[in-house]
Scaffold this active site. Structure first.
Site, mmCIF file in Angstrom:
data_model
loop_
_atom_site.group_PDB
_atom_site.id
_atom_site.type_symbol
_atom_site.label_atom_id
_atom_site.label_comp_id
_atom_site.label_asym_id
_atom_site.label_seq_id
_atom_site.Cartn_x
_atom_site.Cartn_y
_atom_site.Cartn_z
ATOM 1 N N GLU A 74 0.807 -1.228 0.000
ATOM 2 C CA GLU A 74 0.000 0.000 0.000
ATOM 3 C C GLU A 74 0.842 1.281 0.000
ATOM 4 O O GLU A 74 0.605 2.182 0.797
ATOM 5 C CB GLU A 74 -0.954 -0.009 1.206
ATOM 6 C CG GLU A 74 -1.894 -1.187 1.182
ATOM 7 C CD GLU A 74 -2.925 -1.161 2.299
ATOM 8 O OE1 GLU A 74 -4.107 -1.275 1.985
ATOM 9 O OE2 GLU A 74 -2.542 -1.013 3.481
HETATM 10 C C1 TNX Z 1 -4.554 -4.068 4.749
HETATM 11 S S1 TNX Z 1 -3.046 -6.221 3.629
HETATM 12 C C2 TNX Z 1 -3.287 -3.935 5.276
HETATM 13 C C3 TNX Z 1 -3.131 -3.600 6.689
HETATM 14 C C4 TNX Z 1 -4.449 -3.331 7.364
HETATM 15 C C5 TNX Z 1 -5.477 -4.327 6.915
HETATM 16 C C6 TNX Z 1 -6.808 -4.152 7.575
HETATM 17 C C7 TNX Z 1 -1.878 -5.368 3.986
HETATM 18 C C8 TNX Z 1 -0.621 -5.909 3.592
HETATM 19 N N1 TNX Z 1 -2.113 -4.217 4.611
HETATM 20 O O1 TNX Z 1 -2.256 -2.509 6.829
HETATM 21 O O2 TNX Z 1 -4.273 -3.392 8.731
HETATM 22 O O3 TNX Z 1 -5.645 -4.205 5.517
HETATM 23 O O4 TNX Z 1 -7.721 -5.136 7.191
#
Ligand code: TNX
Length: 562
Positions: free
Chosen positions: A360
């Site tokens: 992300e």
């Molecule tokens: C996505 S999946 C994230 C996390 C969040 C989560 C909450 C991923 C690698 N990152 O930072 O906590 O969703 O569902």
């Protein structure tokens, strides 16, 4: 790739036994038929040794009953451990610590070379059968005693987890209880389908102390999991002492997702976790998430920011906004920072992996992201570890398949980028968000958890096979699965256990047992776990999909909803 804030708006709701003759098996008679996996009545489910034999989770590869050959543990029972092996002794001590509280028996741990009379004997021996592998074991229960044989301490430990479920549920009591500690006569051969069966705990969004992490380890080993990934850093908090950068914990650990006090592990704390995990055959994987999910570090060290100014600590639940600065004026400083962190972490992490996140990174331009990963991933190799990184993000940087394990968290198993990475030789660890995310609500009315990706009832959690989940990627390139528990909405042990039980055992079975098992046989075996959790004081979600035994259904109101 879709971003999760967009997804929040468009939610997706979305026994057969295999008799085997292994080369290293002792020769002996076994009963005729395999044991099928359905209990005949609810009281049977809770009490009889035969029912316990049918109800093991994860289902063993092969179970043969020896009717009329039950063995009863008494105050005379001893635990025998392979005289030549520290590993066997440690597993024997662990077994004794599991059985002493409820039985009240002394259960002395004694050296043994052959099975002891009225004993539970743990023997290591040469075993070259590939299928049994390091975690496989054979368990024999006969009138005279119980024997677990394995090639390695890991196999003995897995066998002990099975034995625990063969005993009456009362074995989970912390106080002595009167029970007939009978175990059904049986011959079991068992080994895992996939080598990596993991769970993750996010200790950044909410911080959890060493005792809770130990309890989490104890929770996951019941179902033969073997890796624990600690998400040590994120926007909301930095949780591990780094000597070269004391600001990280002096400043960056001081809050959490709701502005609470936060906290961090000293190196001694972390090593205590690693030791405890190793004593239960769990490998710890530390994660330092970057270049995004890094606000806690940015708040601690001004020069990691392009404007040389630290932002405040972050106490919300958004993601993707911050980025380590990789412009020409900061690049070398940032790389030195990462090198220090990875070096110190590698030194106190005996396991083979360091996780560098990579997810992300909307706040980092794509070209910068690729340049960053290409520079940073080799740092981990330099300190002798394999990198794990989150995908779909990390594949953009085409990481070296020899030194990087791809942790797939997205939900499009037919993705072309995955197939291309598989062709390059990449291996995958599977955490599809709409199946394995333990922070996801079970139903709309689950009082904690998230729903941006899916709702995941226990049946949904059981509805996959990690070995064949990715289209076009051979099973030989799937190391296993990991079920992550993100903790934006989860703040204490009762919350943690409510979210992992009963979904974690579902994943554990999908990672361990032959794929031929079905939801219909699993749900009955899962139901038989309920009384054990209740006695172990484990909070869990009493899913209406599971036929829990009557005696616990009537007392469910005493279970704490978080
Ligand atoms: C996505 S999946 C994230 C996390 C969040 C989560 C909450 C991923 C690698 N990152 O930072 O906590 O969703 O569902």
């Amino acid at each position: 790739m879709l971003h999760r804030t967009i997804l929040r708006r468009a939610r997706w709701i979305s026994s057969v036994t295999i008799p085997l003759l292994l080369g290293c098996s002792p020769s002996h008679d076994v009963g005729e038929a395999g044991v099928s996996s359905s209990a005949s009545s609810e009281s049977d489910l809770v009490t009889s040794p035969e029912a316990n034999l049918r109800n093991v989770v994860p289902a063993p590869v092969s179970v043969h009953s020896r009717a009329g050959h039950n063995h009863t543990i008494t105050s005379n029972t001893v635990i025998g451990v392979d005289a030549a092996s520290h590993q066997a002794r440690h597993v024997g001590e662990y077994l004794a610590s599991l059985l002493r509280p409820a039985t009240g028996y002394a259960l002395p741990v004694l050296p043994a070379v052959t099975p002891l009379h009225d004993g539970i004997t743990l023997l290591l021996r040469d075993c070259h059968d590939e299928r049994l592998s390091k975690e496989g074991y054979e368990l024999d229960v006969d009138t005279d005693g119980i024997v677990i044989r394995a090639a390695d301490g890991r196999g003995l430990f897995a066998g002990v987890q099975t034995l625990r479920q063969l005993l009456p549920a009362n074995i989970e009591s912390a106080k002595p209880v009167k029970d007939a500690w009978a175990v059904a006569g049986a011959h079991i051969i068992d080994y895992p389908k996939l080598e990596f069966r993991g769970a993750m705990l996010d200790v950044s969004r909410h911080f959890f102390g060493v005792d809770i992490v130990k309890r989490y380890i104890d929770d996951i080993v019941r179902y033969k999991m073997n890796h624990l990934h600690l998400h040590l850093t994120d926007d909301q908090g930095w949780r591990i002492q780094i000597d070269a950068w004391p600001q990280l914990t002096a400043i960056g650990s001081g809050s959490d997702v709701v502005g609470g006090p936060g906290g961090f592990y000293t190196k001694a704390d972390y090593q205590e976790i690693v030791r405890y995990a190793a004593s239960r055959h769990i490998t710890i994987i530390p994660e330092i998430d970057m270049p995004a999910h890094i606000n806690a570090a940015l708040a601690s060290v001004p020069k990691l920011n392009c404007n040389d100014r630290s932002p405040p600590l972050y106490t919300g639940s958004n993601s993707g906004f911050p980025s380590l600065c990789m412009d020409a004026a900061h690049r070398d400083f940032v790389i030195k920072f990462i090198d220090d962190v990875v070096r110190e972490l590698a030194k106190i992490t005996p396991g083979p992996y360091i996780h560098l996140g990579g997810d992300e990174a909307q706040g980092t331009a794509l070209a910068d992201y690729i340049a960053f990963e290409q520079r940073v991933l080799p740092i981990v190799s330099r300190y002798g570890k394999t990198v794990i990184g989150w995908d779909p993000d990390l594949l953009k940087a085409k990481p070296d398949p020899k030194t990087t394990l791809i942790q797939y968290w997205w939900i499009t198993p037919t993705d072309d980028a995955l197939k291309a990475a598989a062709k390059r030789g990449s291996k995958f660890l599977l955490s599809p968000g709409d199946i394995t995310y333990l922070d996801t609500k079970y139903t709309e009315s689950t009082p904690i958890g998230q729903n941006w990706m899916a709702l995941i009832e226990v049946k949904d959690a059981y509805s996959w096979d990690p070995a064949t989940y990715l289209t076009g990627v051979p099973t030989s390139q799937i190391v296993g699965f990991e079920a992550p528990l993100w903790t934006e909405t989860i703040s204490n042990l009762a919350d943690i256990e409510y979210m992992i039980y009963p979904r974690l055992p579902a994943h554990a079975e999908r990672g361990w047992s032959p794929a031929s098992h079905t939801w219909d046989d699993f749900k009955v075996r899962l139901a038989a776990q309920g009384p054990r959790w209740k006695l172990a004081n484990i909070n869990y979600y009493a899913s209406p999909q599971v036929p829990w035994p009557v005696d616990i259904r009537t007392s469910l109101s005493s279970l704490k909803e978080p």
